[in-house]
Design an enzyme around this catalytic site. Structure first.
Site, PDB file in Angstrom:
ATOM      1  N   HIS A  41       0.706  -1.321   0.003  1.00 18.49           N
ATOM      2  CA  HIS A  41      -0.148   0.104  -0.055  1.00 18.49           C
ATOM      3  C   HIS A  41       0.899   1.444  -0.037  1.00 18.49           C
ATOM      4  O   HIS A  41       2.079   0.929   0.355  1.00 18.49           O
ATOM      5  CB  HIS A  41      -1.052  -0.009   1.131  1.00 18.49           C
ATOM      6  CG  HIS A  41      -0.162  -0.002   2.509  1.00 18.49           C
ATOM      7  ND1 HIS A  41       0.315   1.199   3.057  1.00 18.49           N
ATOM      8  CD2 HIS A  41      -0.087  -1.007   3.479  1.00 18.49           C
ATOM      9  CE1 HIS A  41       0.989   0.835   4.180  1.00 18.49           C
ATOM     10  NE2 HIS A  41       0.689  -0.179   4.291  1.00 18.49           N
ATOM     11  N   GLU A  88      -2.614  -7.211   7.650  1.00 18.39           N
ATOM     12  CA  GLU A  88      -1.067  -7.010   8.302  1.00 18.39           C
ATOM     13  C   GLU A  88      -0.964  -7.739   9.537  1.00 18.39           C
ATOM     14  O   GLU A  88      -1.858  -8.223  10.145  1.00 18.39           O
ATOM     15  CB  GLU A  88      -0.782  -5.601   8.430  1.00 18.39           C
ATOM     16  CG  GLU A  88       0.391  -5.459   9.058  1.00 18.39           C
ATOM     17  CD  GLU A  88       1.577  -5.779   8.217  1.00 18.39           C
ATOM     18  OE1 GLU A  88       1.793  -6.913   8.030  1.00 18.39           O
ATOM     19  OE2 GLU A  88       2.465  -4.747   7.903  1.00 18.39           O
TER      20      GLU A  88
END
Length: 198
Positions: free
Chosen positions: A13, A84
């Site tokens: 990201h 994550e």
């Protein structure tokens, strides 16, 4: 001649306030910065000429927004295994702060109190790898740095803790492939390609 094995594209990201400050960002759902949004659009330009049979994205808004701005929002399927690392009590903290309390701590070796161990993150990465290896075409994954680092370690047959050896910048692009189109020879084709933007 056998069918070509899929190439797996890994897109981290774009920048967030916490990636910029070095704070561990696991389950805290924070947005991209303005620069992170520009990075995501630039990532899309780098991916524009590629075709993907499947696009998987982490449940986080930072990964989802990166996929959207890169032009893959409509094709993206949320995969919870791409979330994550759960940093537990270390969420939002910087490594230097943690080391002041716990000298010698290493995320990939020690994991996080009330969070995940490298083995648990590795098990999630293994499930993702199992799914993408059966794809009949290239696959694009949007996620965060530490889970992608563990994923590449597992792709290569290494222990999850070996992910510590693979650094990833924000909005980086990496690709995983196979030598000689052979499942027994997993390889890295490209790692941590970053195009700097202002």
């Amino acid at each position: 001649m056998s069918e070509a094995l899929p190439i797996i594209y890994l897109a981290r990201h774009g920048e967030t306030a916490w990636s910029l400050s070095g704070q561990h960002t696991g389950r805290t759902d924070i947005p991209l910065t303005e620069r992170g949004e520009r990075q995501a659009r630039a990532l899309g330009e780098r991916l524009r000429r590629s075709t993907f049979i499947k696009v998987l994205v982490s449940p986080s808004q930072r990964a989802g927004r990166t996929a959207e701005l890169a032009g893959f929002g409509n094709a993206a399927e949320v995969d919870p295994d791409l979330a994550e690392w759960d940093y537990g009590r270390y969420e939002g903290r910087r490594t230097a702060e943690i080391l002041a309390e716990r000298p010698g701590w290493l995320l990939f070796r020690d994991g996080c109190p009330d969070g995940e161990t490298a083995a648990r993150v590795g098990a999630r990465a293994d499930r993702v790898i199992e799914r993408v290896r059966t794809a009949h075409g290239n696959v694009l994954l949007f996620s965060s740095g530490h889970i992608l680092r563990v994923l590449v370690a597992r792709w290569l047959g290494l222990e999850p803790a070996a992910g510590s050896c693979f650094l990833l910048g924000t909005a980086s692009l990496s690709t995983l492939d196979h030598e000689h189109n052979n499942l027994a020879e997993p390889a890295i084709r490209l790692w941590n390609e970053i195009h700097e933007i202002e």
